[in-house]
Design an enzyme around this catalytic site. Structure first.
Site, PDB file in Angstrom:
ATOM      1  N   LYS A 120       3.769  -3.102 -11.794  1.00 49.22           N
ATOM      2  CA  LYS A 120       3.901  -1.914 -12.639  1.00 49.22           C
ATOM      3  C   LYS A 120       4.658  -2.234 -13.927  1.00 49.22           C
ATOM      4  CE  LYS A 120       6.920   1.386 -11.992  1.00 49.22           C
ATOM      5  NZ  LYS A 120       7.690   2.514 -11.415  1.00 49.22           N
ATOM      6  N   ASP A 138       2.815   4.918 -11.631  1.00 48.59           N
ATOM      7  CA  ASP A 138       4.094   5.260 -10.995  1.00 48.59           C
ATOM      8  C   ASP A 138       3.883   6.503 -10.135  1.00 48.59           C
ATOM      9  OD1 ASP A 138       3.849   7.341 -12.784  1.00 48.59           O
ATOM     10  OD2 ASP A 138       5.848   7.116 -13.639  1.00 48.59           O
TER      11      ASP A 138
END
Length: 210
Positions: A120, A138
Site C-alpha cells: 500500500k 486502505d
C-alpha cells in the site's frame, strides 16, 4: 455493477474534484515516503502536525539518520506506534543512503524492500510522487468499493486487483484519491452521509441512510 454505472460514478467524482491529491503534506518524494510510513494506523492530521516540525529540521535520509532513533522519536511521539515507526524510518533512511544514493527509488520491489513499507505504501509513493496508475487500497477504499459495489473483494488485495481491472485508464491515476476522500468524509464507516453523496443514486448499497 455494470460498466455504464461505474463510468458515471468515476465521471462525477472527477468533475467534483478534477485534481485530487493526498492530504499528507510533502514537497519531495522522500517527504511523502516518510509521511506515508508514519501514517499507518494514524490520521493524516496527526502526521502533518509532526512533519511540520520534523521536515524543517530534517527532510533528507541523511538528516533523519543523523537524528537517530531517539532524536526522531521526539518529533513523532504524538503519532501512534511511534516507537516501531522511528526504528523503521531510521532503517529506511540508512538503506536509501547506502543503496540508493539518498534517492527514493521509482521501483516497486525496491520500495517494498524498505523497512515498514508494504504494497500500500509503495502504491501511494508510486502514484502520488511519480504519477503511476496504481491504486493503494486502505480501509476507506475497501469500504467504499464494497459498499457501493464499484469493485467488490474479500481483501484489500482483491479490491485493488478488481479496481485495476474495471477502472478505465483515464481515471486510474486519480481514483485512489477520490475514493479515499469519499470514504473519509461522505461514505464513513458507522453512518454514511448518503443524503450528501453525489453518487447516491448510482450506489448499490442496500442500507442507505437519508
Amino acid at each position: 455493477m455494470n460498466k455504464e454505472k461505474r463510468l458515471e460514478i468515476l465521471t462525477r467524482l472527477r468533475d467534483d474534484n478534477p485534481h485530487p491529491t493526498t492530504e499528507l503534506e510533502f514537497t519531495t518524494p522522500f517527504e511523502l515516503l516518510i509521511a506515508v510510513l508514519l501514517s499507518a494506523q494514524a490520521t493524516d492530521v496527526s502526521v502533518n502536525k509532526a512533519t511540520r516540525k520534523l521536515y524543517p529540521v530534517a527532510n533528507t535520509p541523511q538528516a533523519i539518520l543523523d537524528l537517530g532513533v531517539d532524536g526522531l522519536k521526539d518529533y513523532i511521539k504524538t503519532i501512534g506506534l511511534f516507537n516501531s515507526k522511528a526504528e523503521n524510518t531510521i532503517k529506511t533512511c540508512r538503506m536509501l543512503v547506502e543503496l540508493h544514493n539518498s534517492v527514493v527509488p521509482e521501483d516497486r520491489a525496491a520500495l517494498e524492500a524498505l523497512p515498514g513499507v508494504g504494497r500500500k505504501t509503495a502504491n501511494v509513493v508510486l502514484n502520488t510522487a511519480f504519477g503511476w496508475p496504481t491504486i493503494a487500497v486502505d480501509t476507506h477504499i475497501y469500504r467504499v468499493s464494497n459498499r457501493t459495489k464499484l469493485a467488490m473483494g474479500k481483501t484489500v488485495d482483491d479490491v485493488e486487483q478488481k479496481l485495476l481491472k474495471v477502472v478505465p485508464k483515464e481515471f486510474k491515476v486519480d481514483v485512489h484519491h477520490w475514493l479515499i476522500l469519499h470514504g473519509r468524509y461522505i461514505c464513513v464507516a458507522r453512518k454514511p452521509k448518503c443524503g450528501a453523496c453525489l453518487i447516491e443514486d448510482l450506489c448499490e448499497f442496500k442500507e442507505k441512510i437519508e
